[in-house]
Motif scaffolding. Structure first.
Motif, mmCIF file in Angstrom:
data_model
loop_
_atom_site.group_PDB
_atom_site.id
_atom_site.type_symbol
_atom_site.label_atom_id
_atom_site.label_comp_id
_atom_site.label_asym_id
_atom_site.label_seq_id
_atom_site.Cartn_x
_atom_site.Cartn_y
_atom_site.Cartn_z
ATOM 1 N N LEU A 199 0.849 -1.181 0.000
ATOM 2 C CA LEU A 199 0.000 0.000 0.000
ATOM 3 C C LEU A 199 0.889 1.237 0.000
ATOM 4 N N THR A 200 0.732 2.097 -0.995
ATOM 5 C CA THR A 200 1.613 3.263 -1.122
ATOM 6 C C THR A 200 0.923 4.579 -0.773
ATOM 7 N N ASN A 236 2.488 8.639 -0.075
ATOM 8 C CA ASN A 236 1.971 9.841 -0.727
ATOM 9 C C ASN A 236 1.500 10.873 0.297
ATOM 10 N N ARG A 237 0.885 10.415 1.375
ATOM 11 C CA ARG A 237 0.369 11.350 2.372
ATOM 12 C C ARG A 237 1.487 12.023 3.169
ATOM 13 N N LEU A 238 2.649 11.386 3.242
ATOM 14 C CA LEU A 238 3.789 11.985 3.926
ATOM 15 C C LEU A 238 4.543 12.975 3.033
ATOM 16 N N SER A 264 -3.194 1.832 7.346
ATOM 17 C CA SER A 264 -2.589 2.892 6.541
ATOM 18 C C SER A 264 -1.542 2.387 5.563
ATOM 19 N N GLY A 265 -0.954 1.226 5.841
ATOM 20 C CA GLY A 265 0.183 0.761 5.057
ATOM 21 C C GLY A 265 1.488 1.351 5.545
ATOM 22 N N ASN A 302 7.202 1.247 18.687
ATOM 23 C CA ASN A 302 7.159 2.705 18.626
ATOM 24 C C ASN A 302 6.101 3.063 17.592
ATOM 25 N N LEU A 303 4.984 3.621 18.008
ATOM 26 C CA LEU A 303 3.822 3.776 17.137
ATOM 27 C C LEU A 303 3.888 4.975 16.199
ATOM 28 N N ASN A 304 4.953 5.779 16.265
ATOM 29 C CA ASN A 304 5.141 6.789 15.228
ATOM 30 C C ASN A 304 5.491 6.095 13.915
ATOM 31 N N GLN A 305 5.252 6.775 12.816
ATOM 32 C CA GLN A 305 5.433 6.159 11.496
ATOM 33 C C GLN A 305 6.156 7.137 10.563
#
Length: 365
Positions: A10-11, A15-17, A331-332, A344-347
């Motif tokens: 899933l990309t 894209n959202r970042l 979210s992928g 660590n739940l940050n991405q």
């Protein structure tokens, strides 16, 4: 040989970042943290992932990402060819020049983008121009990882084996402009950097320590990977021998007896004569070890390295010390790693880019 389990990639999160400036450095859980801005390091790695995506999909979205990340790196380059790294959200760089590792990562990304035939010519011309501007800085590098990143980027430009040797993909342009990215000049730079890595290894290794430094910190796998790459363009067997010996030592220190990948933790690393720090485990280490093992598999022809690469890929999906997947199924995205209290739940961007690279390499073997 262990087969890689087929999974969708899933990309949307990648894209959202990414905005029209580049990919954000950090997140607060799944939302970009604009206060932390951007880095050339992350945009360089994202460029590699976007090129791999475009190679596979040939779609407009992947091409758009390539253009954004390449534009960021172009803006980061100084007139003397060096690269700045940290940029605030308001598009102001925080330094006049980035670290040596940043210089190397940018050259890795540019060389990789230049090596992919599906990337449009006008974008490749941008890559060639920036690489040519940066080359005068190469022989002044002293960081072993910066040298390794540079070797990997420069060797990517030298082409693939065609049965008669390695074919330079820009031979006609080389003849037209003999001072612009010549094959001989690139091989000379690769050989010089590889020899310096080899000499450093010889000066540091001991009876029970087969490594380039007195510690194993970050980006370890890049060092043997670079020497494997350089060995294709040199008659020096010691490059390949050093690469194999150091990669095997690294694997012995970073795979648990159960077979899963367990990198040296970033809270203490592994100091010569000491114990390996358990945490934090970071996705970039799994990705880069995977890439080095795949290079060893292709270079040495031993399926053992292919199996190690697959174990690094499965680390993302739960074959790890926590027995939990680092991939957010909604979210992928990819979590920032494994620390003593769990995930660590940050991405952040480094992690999703690392996963994209690992996934695309293992699914297009």
């Amino acid at each position: 040989m262990v087969k890689t389990i087929a999974r969708p990639l899933l990309t949307g999160y990648l894209n959202r970042l990414t905005d029209d400036t580049g990919i954000f450095q950090h997140t607060k859980f799944g939302i970009p943290d604009r206060s932390k801005g951007y880095t050339s390091d992350d945009n360089a790695r994202a460029l590699i992932a976007a090129v791999l995506l475009y190679k596979t999909r040939k779609d407009a979205e992947s091409l758009r990402l390539i253009q954004i990340y390449l534009s960021f790196i172009h803006h980061a380059q100084n007139e003397d060819g060096s690269f700045r790294n940290f940029m605030e959200y308001n598009r102001v760089f925080l330094e006049t020049v980035g670290s040596e590792d940043c210089q190397g990562r940018c050259l890795w990304a540019l060389g990789f983008a230049l090596s992919e035939p599906s990337v449009p010519d006008n974008l490749q011309n941008t890559c060639r121009y920036m690489i040519n501007q940066a080359l005068p800085h190469v022989n002044r590098l002293s960081s072993p990882r910066a040298m390794a990143y540079t070797v990997i980027g420069l060797t990517a430009m030298l082409g693939e084996p065609d049965g008669l040797g390695y074919k330079f993909p820009y031979a006609s342009k080389e003849v037209a402009d003999p001072d612009f990215l010549t094959r001989a000049g690139i091989i000379s730079a690769v050989s010089e950097l590889a020899m310096r890595l080899h000499v450093q290894y010889e000066g540091n290794k001991g009876e029970e320590w087969h490594w380039f430094e007195d510690s194993m910190t970050y980006g370890n796998a890049m060092l043997p990977w670079a020497l494997l790459k350089a060995s294709h363009y040199s008659n020096r067997n010691e490059f390949r021998e050093t690469a194999k010996e150091s990669l095997d030592f690294l694997a012995a220190k970073t795979f648990a007896k159960e077979g899963y990948f367990k990198p040296a933790g970033s809270h203490g690393w592994l100091i010569r004569g000491g114990e390996t720090a358990l945490y934090d485990e970071q996705p970039i280490e799994a990705c880069e070890m995977l890439l080095a093992c795949m290079e060893a598999y292709h270079t040495l022809g031993n399926t053992h390295y292919r199996n190690l690469a697959n174990a690094c890929y499965e680390w993302f999906h739960g074959s790890n010390s926590l027995n939990q997947s680092l991939i957010d199924v909604e979210s992928g995205g990819c979590y920032d790693g494994i620390h003593a209290m769990g995930l660590n739940l940050n991405q952040g961007s480094e992690n999703i880019v690392s996963y994209c690279m690992a996934h695309l390499v293992m699914h297009h073997e």
